[in-house]
Write a protein that holds these residues in place. Sequence first.
Motif, short mmCIF file in Angstrom:
data_model
loop_
_atom_site.label_atom_id
_atom_site.label_comp_id
_atom_site.label_asym_id
_atom_site.label_seq_id
_atom_site.Cartn_x
_atom_site.Cartn_y
_atom_site.Cartn_z
N ASN A 1 0.82 -1.21 0.00
CA ASN A 1 0.00 0.00 0.00
C ASN A 1 0.85 1.26 0.00
O ASN A 1 0.32 2.36 -0.10
CB ASN A 1 -0.93 0.03 1.23
CG ASN A 1 -2.27 -0.58 0.93
OD1 ASN A 1 -2.53 -1.01 -0.19
ND2 ASN A 1 -3.14 -0.63 1.93
N LEU B 1 0.66 8.75 0.96
CA LEU B 1 1.61 9.11 2.01
C LEU B 1 2.53 10.21 1.46
O LEU B 1 3.08 10.08 0.37
CB LEU B 1 2.42 7.89 2.42
CG LEU B 1 3.41 8.07 3.58
CD1 LEU B 1 2.74 8.61 4.83
CD2 LEU B 1 4.10 6.74 3.90
N ASP C 1 -3.99 3.26 5.45
CA ASP C 1 -3.23 2.80 6.63
C ASP C 1 -3.06 3.96 7.60
O ASP C 1 -2.54 5.02 7.23
CB ASP C 1 -1.85 2.29 6.20
CG ASP C 1 -1.95 1.10 5.26
OD1 ASP C 1 -1.45 0.03 5.62
OD2 ASP C 1 -2.55 1.27 4.16
N PRO D 1 5.08 1.55 9.78
CA PRO D 1 6.12 1.00 10.66
C PRO D 1 7.52 1.35 10.12
O PRO D 1 8.11 0.58 9.36
CB PRO D 1 5.86 -0.50 10.62
CG PRO D 1 5.25 -0.75 9.29
CD PRO D 1 4.51 0.50 8.90
N LYS E 1 -5.08 -1.83 -0.71
CA LYS E 1 -5.69 -2.89 0.11
C LYS E 1 -6.53 -2.24 1.21
O LYS E 1 -6.12 -1.23 1.76
CB LYS E 1 -4.58 -3.75 0.75
CG LYS E 1 -3.67 -4.47 -0.22
CD LYS E 1 -2.45 -5.07 0.50
CE LYS E 1 -1.48 -3.96 0.90
NZ LYS E 1 -0.24 -4.48 1.52
N ASP F 1 0.88 -7.71 7.71
CA ASP F 1 1.04 -7.34 9.12
C ASP F 1 -0.12 -6.50 9.64
O ASP F 1 -0.15 -6.14 10.83
CB ASP F 1 2.36 -6.57 9.32
CG ASP F 1 2.31 -5.20 8.64
OD1 ASP F 1 2.46 -4.18 9.33
OD2 ASP F 1 2.08 -5.15 7.43
N ASP G 1 -4.23 -5.85 4.79
CA ASP G 1 -3.68 -7.08 4.18
C ASP G 1 -4.59 -8.29 4.35
O ASP G 1 -4.87 -9.00 3.37
CB ASP G 1 -2.32 -7.40 4.84
CG ASP G 1 -1.35 -6.24 4.77
OD1 ASP G 1 -0.67 -5.98 5.78
OD2 ASP G 1 -1.29 -5.57 3.72
O1 LIG Z 1 0.94 4.44 3.62
C1 LIG Z 1 1.37 3.86 4.63
O2 LIG Z 1 0.96 4.09 5.75
C2 LIG Z 1 2.48 2.84 4.50
O3 LIG Z 1 2.92 2.81 3.20
C3 LIG Z 1 1.99 1.49 4.95
O4 LIG Z 1 3.00 0.91 5.67
C4 LIG Z 1 1.55 0.60 3.83
O5 LIG Z 1 2.57 -0.22 3.34
P1 LIG Z 1 2.41 -1.86 3.26
O6 LIG Z 1 2.39 -2.33 4.67
O7 LIG Z 1 1.10 -2.15 2.53
O8 LIG Z 1 3.63 -2.31 2.47
#
Ligand SMILES: O=C(O)[C@H](O)[C@H](O)COP(=O)(O)O
Length: 302
Positions: free
Chosen positions: A58, A157, A187, A191, A220, A245, A250
């Motif tokens: 994401n 982001l 999200d 992390p 997602k 995670d 996910d």
């Molecule tokens: O946009 C976000 O908050 C981050 O990119 C988030 O960590 C999503 O990344 P993913 O865990 O789907 O790789």
Amino acid sequence: MSVRLSTPQDYSRLVDKYDTWMFDCDGVLWHGDRIIDGVVEVLDLLRSKKKKVLFVTNNATKSRKNYKGKFDKLGVQAHVDEIYGSAYATAVYLSSVIKLPKTNKVYVIGMAGLEEELQGEGITVLGGSDPADCTLEPFTLANFTLDPAVAAVVCGLDTQMNYTKISKAFQYLTRNSDCHFIATNEDSTYPSAEGLLPGAGSISAPLRYALGRDPICTGKPSSTMLDCINAKVHYNPERTIMVGDRLNTDILFGQNGGLATLLVLTGIAVESDITGPNASPIVPNFITSSIADFRAAIDPQQ
Ligand SMILES: O=C(O)[C@H](O)[C@H](O)COP(=O)(O)O
Ligand SMILES: [Mg+2]
């Protein structure tokens, strides 16, 4: 009820059971630019067993090409056609789902990787990494001329989020009732290598609040990401597992796509999300601490 993996047989049985492995990235493979211990060995194990490996993130700050560079730098084998990001899914959504006319433009709150994917689909971008928008100067409407060609606002982001960007996006979304409002993902947190930071969902939140309107989400758990994968990759959903995670992106994405789901605890989800009085209603098929646990399935005789 989730199955908690623990014995070497648990891990080797799962490897044998699924032919296609879709991996989330942040919090599963790495934290920021710091790879999680064991990831390379386990991905090598899957590839040695002729498993199909896909990366489904994401994180819209990077294009697929950018991610290929990151995989290379971290020593992780990956082909650009195995990489699917929400920046790419958003670009495909605009060009192929809503079929945005090429004469239209998109105002972006987001970073260069998102711009690159949009431009890759022939979309003209305003905002984003433009220095004129990456400013802490006061924003006044007296100095703003609305571009009538803007027909969508995309929010991802953006570590250079500021009042100018949110104000311009707000103008496009309020002065043109047909303007699409799209979030690459929702999200709430990210992390990083040093700990949690606000994620893309926290970047679009102020705009949602000001507008009193929610965006379409292309990342997602939305099916848009899976539609992008389905358009390019043949796989059997019954023999495919999504490894993530975060439960509400996910794992829900995997469930929406009819895939098996494996939650790892190296990123966002914590024990109390899956057990106890406040456990989430989103229940993964399998749970393990880390992808590294699959090293137990590596046959020492090989
Ligand atoms: O946009 C976000 O908050 C981050 O990119 C988030 O960590 C999503 O990344 P993913 O865990 O789907 O790789
Ligand atoms: Mg993640």
